[in-house]
Design a protein around this motif. Structure first.
Motif, PDB file in Angstrom:
ATOM      1  N   ALA A 101      -0.280   3.014   5.375  1.00  0.00           N
ATOM      2  CA  ALA A 101       0.783   4.012   5.389  1.00  0.00           C
ATOM      3  C   ALA A 101       0.268   5.364   5.873  1.00  0.00           C
ATOM      4  O   ALA A 101      -0.824   5.785   5.518  1.00  0.00           O
ATOM      5  CB  ALA A 101       1.355   4.156   3.984  1.00  0.00           C
ATOM      6  N   PHE A 102       1.074   6.034   6.698  1.00  0.00           N
ATOM      7  CA  PHE A 102       0.781   7.410   7.101  1.00  0.00           C
ATOM      8  C   PHE A 102       1.238   8.358   5.992  1.00  0.00           C
ATOM      9  O   PHE A 102       2.263   8.118   5.372  1.00  0.00           O
ATOM     10  CB  PHE A 102       1.553   7.801   8.370  1.00  0.00           C
ATOM     11  CG  PHE A 102       1.209   6.999   9.592  1.00  0.00           C
ATOM     12  CD1 PHE A 102      -0.041   6.455   9.753  1.00  0.00           C
ATOM     13  CD2 PHE A 102       2.146   6.798  10.582  1.00  0.00           C
ATOM     14  CE1 PHE A 102      -0.359   5.726  10.892  1.00  0.00           C
ATOM     15  CE2 PHE A 102       1.846   6.074  11.725  1.00  0.00           C
ATOM     16  CZ  PHE A 102       0.595   5.528  11.870  1.00  0.00           C
ATOM     17  N   PHE A 116      10.604  17.227  -6.637  1.00  0.00           N
ATOM     18  CA  PHE A 116      10.064  15.886  -6.362  1.00  0.00           C
ATOM     19  C   PHE A 116      10.819  14.895  -7.230  1.00  0.00           C
ATOM     20  O   PHE A 116      10.525  14.719  -8.411  1.00  0.00           O
ATOM     21  CB  PHE A 116       8.568  15.825  -6.664  1.00  0.00           C
ATOM     22  CG  PHE A 116       7.983  14.457  -6.401  1.00  0.00           C
ATOM     23  CD1 PHE A 116       7.596  14.092  -5.128  1.00  0.00           C
ATOM     24  CD2 PHE A 116       7.852  13.529  -7.415  1.00  0.00           C
ATOM     25  CE1 PHE A 116       7.093  12.831  -4.871  1.00  0.00           C
ATOM     26  CE2 PHE A 116       7.351  12.266  -7.169  1.00  0.00           C
ATOM     27  CZ  PHE A 116       6.970  11.922  -5.891  1.00  0.00           C
ATOM     28  N   THR A 158       4.907  15.905   2.366  1.00  0.00           N
ATOM     29  CA  THR A 158       6.063  16.594   1.784  1.00  0.00           C
ATOM     30  C   THR A 158       6.211  16.250   0.308  1.00  0.00           C
ATOM     31  O   THR A 158       6.512  17.121  -0.520  1.00  0.00           O
ATOM     32  CB  THR A 158       7.349  16.196   2.542  1.00  0.00           C
ATOM     33  OG1 THR A 158       7.195  16.560   3.904  1.00  0.00           O
ATOM     34  CG2 THR A 158       8.562  16.888   1.963  1.00  0.00           C
ATOM     35  N   GLY A 159       5.983  14.989  -0.027  1.00  0.00           N
ATOM     36  CA  GLY A 159       6.052  14.578  -1.428  1.00  0.00           C
ATOM     37  C   GLY A 159       5.040  15.332  -2.267  1.00  0.00           C
ATOM     38  O   GLY A 159       5.349  15.820  -3.360  1.00  0.00           O
ATOM     39  N   ARG A 173       6.072  18.981  -2.735  1.00  0.00           N
ATOM     40  CA  ARG A 173       7.120  19.162  -3.745  1.00  0.00           C
ATOM     41  C   ARG A 173       6.581  18.924  -5.151  1.00  0.00           C
ATOM     42  O   ARG A 173       6.989  19.582  -6.103  1.00  0.00           O
ATOM     43  CB  ARG A 173       8.277  18.202  -3.461  1.00  0.00           C
ATOM     44  CG  ARG A 173       9.068  18.583  -2.245  1.00  0.00           C
ATOM     45  CD  ARG A 173      10.413  17.907  -2.240  1.00  0.00           C
ATOM     46  NE  ARG A 173      11.201  18.324  -1.090  1.00  0.00           N
ATOM     47  CZ  ARG A 173      12.473  18.047  -0.936  1.00  0.00           C
ATOM     48  NH1 ARG A 173      13.117  17.343  -1.848  1.00  0.00           N
ATOM     49  NH2 ARG A 173      13.123  18.458   0.119  1.00  0.00           N
ATOM     50  N   ASP A 184       0.866  -1.187   0.000  1.00  0.00           N
ATOM     51  CA  ASP A 184       0.000   0.000   0.000  1.00  0.00           C
ATOM     52  C   ASP A 184       0.897   1.230   0.000  1.00  0.00           C
ATOM     53  O   ASP A 184       1.596   1.487   0.969  1.00  0.00           O
ATOM     54  CB  ASP A 184      -0.879  -0.037   1.259  1.00  0.00           C
ATOM     55  CG  ASP A 184      -1.608   1.264   1.499  1.00  0.00           C
ATOM     56  OD1 ASP A 184      -2.225   1.757   0.549  1.00  0.00           O
ATOM     57  OD2 ASP A 184      -1.561   1.773   2.631  1.00  0.00           O
ATOM     58  N   ALA A 185       0.903   1.975  -1.105  1.00  0.00           N
ATOM     59  CA  ALA A 185       1.842   3.091  -1.233  1.00  0.00           C
ATOM     60  C   ALA A 185       1.105   4.426  -1.313  1.00  0.00           C
ATOM     61  O   ALA A 185       0.071   4.527  -1.965  1.00  0.00           O
ATOM     62  CB  ALA A 185       2.703   2.911  -2.474  1.00  0.00           C
ATOM     63  N   VAL A 186       1.637   5.424  -0.636  1.00  0.00           N
ATOM     64  CA  VAL A 186       1.066   6.778  -0.680  1.00  0.00           C
ATOM     65  C   VAL A 186       2.197   7.799  -0.755  1.00  0.00           C
ATOM     66  O   VAL A 186       3.309   7.544  -0.287  1.00  0.00           O
ATOM     67  CB  VAL A 186       0.208   7.105   0.571  1.00  0.00           C
ATOM     68  CG1 VAL A 186      -1.025   6.258   0.632  1.00  0.00           C
ATOM     69  CG2 VAL A 186       1.023   6.974   1.848  1.00  0.00           C
ATOM     70  N   LEU A 187       1.873   8.948  -1.334  1.00  0.00           N
ATOM     71  CA  LEU A 187       2.809  10.065  -1.271  1.00  0.00           C
ATOM     72  C   LEU A 187       2.673  10.702   0.100  1.00  0.00           C
ATOM     73  O   LEU A 187       1.569  10.804   0.641  1.00  0.00           O
ATOM     74  CB  LEU A 187       2.490  11.107  -2.337  1.00  0.00           C
ATOM     75  CG  LEU A 187       2.744  10.732  -3.789  1.00  0.00           C
ATOM     76  CD1 LEU A 187       2.345  11.887  -4.693  1.00  0.00           C
ATOM     77  CD2 LEU A 187       4.190  10.382  -4.014  1.00  0.00           C
ATOM     78  N   THR A 188       3.753  11.152   0.653  1.00  0.00           N
ATOM     79  CA  THR A 188       3.670  11.870   1.926  1.00  0.00           C
ATOM     80  C   THR A 188       3.253  13.314   1.659  1.00  0.00           C
ATOM     81  O   THR A 188       3.237  13.767   0.510  1.00  0.00           O
ATOM     82  CB  THR A 188       5.031  11.878   2.633  1.00  0.00           C
ATOM     83  OG1 THR A 188       5.955  12.581   1.813  1.00  0.00           O
ATOM     84  CG2 THR A 188       5.521  10.465   2.885  1.00  0.00           C
ATOM     85  N   ASN A 215       4.982  12.757   6.821  1.00  0.00           N
ATOM     86  CA  ASN A 215       6.362  12.300   6.664  1.00  0.00           C
ATOM     87  C   ASN A 215       7.083  12.186   7.999  1.00  0.00           C
ATOM     88  O   ASN A 215       8.011  11.389   8.145  1.00  0.00           O
ATOM     89  CB  ASN A 215       7.130  13.246   5.731  1.00  0.00           C
ATOM     90  CG  ASN A 215       7.290  14.624   6.322  1.00  0.00           C
ATOM     91  OD1 ASN A 215       6.336  15.181   6.850  1.00  0.00           O
ATOM     92  ND2 ASN A 215       8.479  15.163   6.262  1.00  0.00           N
TER      93      ASN A 215
END
Lengths: 378, 322
Positions: free
Chosen positions: B71-72, B31, B19-20, B23, B13-17, B75
């Motif tokens: 995922a949180f 980024f 901060t991501g 950017r 399970d993937a997420v951008l933070t 960041n």
């Protein structure tokens, strides 16, 4: 040297593009009839300017409501319906011209082109009065999938809800994935065809080749000719308005003229003598079903996070050691073991850009190598 | 965050933070993902049962059943405990970072404040006086947050193998010797300064106001990072072979120095009296009673090489009534 980051090589990152499709079924009862409070349909939003009507999937005053499409009508100056004395005539002209300007564009002299029945803008019949269904981006996403559109419309006499009509036609963009047009400033579009699906002898041309409108895939707009509610003898509106219904049929009794009225109006009478919202109400009641597939263009970057046999076997987790001694070892020759639950993706200045979590811990020790494939979609 | 479904195939399970995403929104090319790390935030290695009666296949049974949360996107909350790559497989001990709270440490006054049991930053001169911050005996554990001098207390952490199984007279292996530290702290509350009172350049402040300071022995020298060596040191917190120590102070932010706003917003609801020894829910004590408001926070220190980390609790105090 101990380290906790590993730099990606060029072979570890790849970009891909995927098209995702979702089926969008809209039942006629949502479009008309499910949410009624007295005489008010609470999922239908009318505006004070009266130029179009918005349809929601739930009473629109609720924050749970989603906008699904807008509906409006219009005609151009070439239509015999155009007359300054007609109700909201200027707005109907403006709406047609606005939609035509965006979807069909201008000719070499800068004049707005009319919607063309077969997409050949230089010749052939034009759609001079039209019904517009503008689907929300929430439903269409990037575009409507070609060849997937279907609209079931009641064309029988009477003013009942569409489902109870015994005469229905189905309008589709049949074979559009192989036969579409690209001469619109608003992207790809195709021709809509009608066929009888409930009842018999409904259409003058019941071969399935009857053209009834256009569908603009990228714009998410369906343009229907008003002829779908007229029979083929309706010549008094001019050639362009000759109906598509069989001559044995009469012009559809389009809608009841005013509260408490017992008579019905035909479509020309409604388009010229009533407000846009009244025509929209009547059209909605005749929609039995709409379905299409939308398309989302998914751009992905895939990061291959490769853990070699001699990498990531130790942990900085405070529980990994007790009095500095590694808990998973008895003696120094035991293999170190770690358990992966998380992948962190970092910029070169060590800022965490993305996080990926595994659904269960993965054991890592010097006897195995792992490649974790993290995909980020944009 | 919910737990990920672990009943079937292994999912990622993937997420951008945040901060991501920030950017990405900037669109200035900042980024760019260049590297990765692996982490084991949820794992409790204490569950590894090396004496399981059914054999080695069962040693990590409980660990492998650990449910993993989604995922949180924050960041600052993710990837706390990174996995480390060390090519040798025969290590039995790994270094830790420990907070030295021994007041009698030979060359530093690094103990914690008696009543608070943590380091206290006196955010203005009134508070410094009230808590005797400049008195290294009476004000032990109190860091002057406004008037920084060379003699004051500091925060000291030490890195090494904290075991009595190996003597400190043995040099720590070079790949376990920490030479770079990352210090993260709430930038609204304070900033990092060296032991001698020199400001340290912040490397990055994220969207949650967490400031990151990257410190290395080459650029920040002996005023901050020192080798602990192999000779005896009175009051050293590391029992075995030693790596380096990091010492620093904290300067209170201008907002804490001049206003009570953050004390009301994120501070303790209690009022502390007389050198923070007692707390009460109400104010209104008689003149002559020192009354303080406090904010409790953490400073996170991570070894950039070894990944060892520690959270140092810290209390910002402001005298609000004499």
């Amino acid at each position: 040297m101990a380290s906790s980051y590993k730099t990606f090589s060029t072979n570890d990152v790849v970009s891909t593009k995927t098209l995702l499709h979702e089926a969008i079924p809209l039942t006629g009862t949502v479009v008309s009839g499910t949410y009624v409070d007295g005489a008010t349909e609470t999922n239908i939003k009318n505006y004070s300017h009266g130029m179009f009507q918005s349809v929601y999937d739930y009473p629109y005053l609720s924050s749970s409501a989603n906008h699904i499409f807008d509906i409006t009508i219009g005609y151009n100056a070439g239509s015999k319906m155009s007359n300054p004395a007609h109700t909201q005539n200027a707005k109907k002209l403006n709406l047609y011209n606005q939609m035509a300007q965006v979807l069909v564009g201008h000719d070499s002299d800068g004049n707005i082109r009319a919607f063309d029945e077969d997409g050949n803008l230089t010749e052939g019949s034009k759609i001079n009065s039209a019904i517009f269904l503008n689907f929300s981006r929430l439903l269409t996403k990037d575009e409507i999938k070609k060849g997937s559109f279907s609209l079931v419309m009641a064309v029988g006499q009477g003013h009942e809800k569409a489902a109870s009509h015994t005469e229905q036609i189905t309008i589709t963009d049949d074979n559009a994935q192989n036969d579409y047009r690209v001469n619109s400033p608003a992207g790809d579009y195709a021709i809509l065809y009608a066929d009888s699906t409930k009842g018999s002898d409904l259409l003058a041309d019941d071969s399935g080749d009857q053209k009834v409108g256009l569908i603009y895939y990228h714009a998410g707009v369906v343009v229907l000719t008003s002829s779908i509610f007229l029979d083929e003898n309706t010549g008094d509106l001019g050639g362009a308005h000759v109906g598509i219904l069989d001559t044995l049929k009469h012009d559809v009794e389009f809608f009841r003229a005013g509260a408490g009225a017992t008579g019905y109006e035909s479509l020309p009478e409604a388009f010229t003598g009533s407000a846009i919202s009244s025509s929209c109400d009547a059209i909605r009641q005749r929609i039995s079903n709409i379905s299409f597939n939308n398309t989302t263009e998914l751009n992905s970057t895939i990061y291959f996070c490769r853990a070699q046999h001699n990498e990531f076997n130790y942990s900085s987790n405070p529980t990994y050691t007790s009095s500095s001694k590694i808990q998973v070892k008895n003696i120094s020759s035991d293999s170190p073991i770690s358990y992966i639950t998380t992948v962190g993706l970092y910029s070169s200045d060590n800022e965490l850009m993305a996080v990926a979590k595994l659904s269960e811990p993965l054991k890592k020790d010097p006897t195995n190598e792992l490649t974790l494939r993290v995909r980020l979609d944009y | 965050m919910g737990f990920l479904d672990n009943s079937g195939d292994i999912l990622l399970d993937a997420v951008l933070t945040d901060t991501g995403r920030m950017r990405l929104a900037k669109g200035d090319g900042s980024f760019k993902i260049a590297k990765f790390c692996l982490a084991d935030d949820e794992i409790n290695y204490g569950l590894y049962d090396k004496t399981h009666a059914s054999g080695s296949a069962y040693y990590d049974l409980e660990i492998l059943q650990t449910p993993v949360m989604e995922a949180f996107t924050n960041n600052a909350s993710s990837v706390k405990h990174r996995l480390i790559s060390i090519s040798r497989t025969n290590l039995l001990y790994l270094p830790v970072i420990k907070l030295n709270t021994n007041g009698d440490r030979a060359d530093h006054s690094c103990g914690v404040h008696g009543a608070s049991t943590v380091h206290v930053v006196a955010v203005d001169s009134d508070t410094e006086t009230g808590l005797s911050a400049t008195d290294t005996t009476a004000g032990i554990g109190v860091l002057p947050g406004e008037t920084i001098t060379n003699e004051d207390s500091c925060i000291l952490v030490e890195e090494g193998l904290d075991t009595t199984e190996i003597s400190f007279s043995y040099a720590i292996d070079s790949d376990l010797n920490e030479s770079q530290y990352i210090v993260e702290m709430d930038n609204r509350l304070g900033s990092l300064i060296s032991f001698t009172g020199t400001s340290v350049t912040v490397s990055y402040i994220d969207d949650d106001n967490i400031a990151s300071y990257y410190l290395s022995s080459t650029t920040h020298g002996t005023t901050m990072i020192n080798s602990l060596g192999t000779t005896a040191i009175d009051g050293c917190s590391i029992a075995g072979p030693r790596g380096t120590s990091l010492k620093f102070k904290v300067k209170a932010s201008l907002e804490l120095n001049t206003s009570q706003y953050l004390f009301e917003q994120v501070g303790d609801t209690l009022y502390y009296l007389n050198t923070l020894a007692t707390a009460t829910a109400t104010t209104g004590y008689a003149e002559g009673t020192n009354e303080y408001r406090v904010i409790d926070s953490n400073i996170r220190i991570t070894g950039a090489t070894t990944g060892a980390s520690i959270n140092v609790p810290i209390r910002y105090a402001k005298k609000v009534k004499s």
